[in-house]
Design an enzyme around this catalytic site. Sequence first.
Site, PDB file in Angstrom:
ATOM      1  N   HIS A  51      -4.573  -1.249   5.884  1.00 39.13           N
ATOM      2  CA  HIS A  51      -4.309  -0.203   4.893  1.00 39.13           C
ATOM      3  C   HIS A  51      -3.603  -0.814   3.688  1.00 39.13           C
ATOM      4  CE1 HIS A  51      -4.312   1.809   8.897  1.00 39.13           C
ATOM      5  NE2 HIS A  51      -5.203   2.544   8.260  1.00 39.13           N
ATOM      6  N   ASP A 100      -3.915  -4.215  12.182  1.00 40.33           N
ATOM      7  CA  ASP A 100      -4.892  -3.151  12.415  1.00 40.33           C
ATOM      8  C   ASP A 100      -6.247  -3.424  11.757  1.00 40.33           C
ATOM      9  OD1 ASP A 100      -3.565  -2.865   9.996  1.00 40.33           O
ATOM     10  OD2 ASP A 100      -2.928  -0.787  10.358  1.00 40.33           O
ATOM     11  N   ASP A 129      -2.412  -6.071   6.404  1.00 36.33           N
ATOM     12  CA  ASP A 129      -2.640  -4.811   7.104  1.00 36.33           C
ATOM     13  C   ASP A 129      -3.939  -4.185   6.584  1.00 36.33           C
ATOM     14  OD1 ASP A 129      -0.699  -2.572   8.670  1.00 36.33           O
ATOM     15  OD2 ASP A 129      -2.236  -1.682   7.379  1.00 36.33           O
ATOM     16  N   HIS A 147       4.032   1.581   3.378  1.00 39.64           N
ATOM     17  CA  HIS A 147       3.611   2.823   2.692  1.00 39.64           C
ATOM     18  C   HIS A 147       4.782   3.554   2.028  1.00 39.64           C
ATOM     19  CE1 HIS A 147      -0.422   2.421   4.138  1.00 39.64           C
ATOM     20  NE2 HIS A 147      -0.089   2.560   5.408  1.00 39.64           N
TER      21      HIS A 147
HETATM   22 ZN   LIG Z   1      -2.093  -0.158   8.667  1.00 36.29          ZN
END
Ligand SMILES: [Zn+2]
Length: 310
Positions: free
Chosen positions: A165, A247, A163, A126
């Site tokens: 996200h 995740d 991931d 991120h």
């Molecule tokens: Zn994540």
Amino acid sequence: MATLLYTHPVCLEHDTGDYHPECADRLKAILAALEGEEFGALLREEAPQAKREHLLRAHVEHHVDHVFAVVPPAGEHYHIDPDTLLSAQSGDAALRAAGAVVAAVDAVAAKQARNAFCAVRPPGHHAERDAAMGFCLFNNAAIGALHARDAHGYKRVAVIDFDVHHGNGTQHILWDEPGTFYASTHQEHAYPNTGLAAETGGQGRMVNVPLPAGSGSDQFRQVWDDIIIHALRQFQPDFVFISAGFDAHAQDPLAHLRLKVSDFKWATERLLDVAREFADNRVVSVLEGGYDLPALAASTREHVRALMEY
Ligand SMILES: [Zn+2]
């Protein structure tokens, strides 16, 4: 040739407080899962610190300076973004996390190992060129990819991110970088709300596949076969990086995809197939998210098993 495992004790001292999902226990669970006899063949190395020049391939100077300027005294925390905390050891931990990936690139390029897994935190995907975000300070995967391109002369470096996200930071950094490719599956409408299929990049090639909440193994494997692996093969990478967040597992408390442990082994093997075909097996994987400790430990074990067995 063996698989390298990079980590560093200071990655356990990046203290995010008592109730933060991105906690040291995550890394403890992973390292415990990799202790068994079957992992005895791993080459275990302490992650060195990344150098400033490594960070500056992916980040602007004022971001690098800002991260170190806000490292708080022992016992205190500093919020660099609403979700992202630093403690006294966080600067060192962030340097070791990025340094692990840089060292892994050097080792794999030199054929000291076939591939590598970097069990480090803070995570990275991120973190944008000029900002810390979403538990991430520096973008470990992007730093590694640009190191492979700029220090070793690889011409087509790919980062694949499973991931749950979207790796907005990796996309932000690689968007206009020639010779780069970024592909991600992630839960749609989840944090950080980027990664629409229409986001396809500039000089870097971006492939984004958002999956509806509730998607499981079948949907995941289908878009990987049809879109992610297809596009990666067209790109013909000469170095493959994995942003390995776990995740998307069904048990994860932060999101709502429904992958199983076996899906992470399957996805890893698909990437190893491509790396064998185009990249002389060169793969460097780095830990991103994963917040249910038993699922994280079991998924990472399968991921590393695939790296070792392939
Ligand atoms: Zn994540």
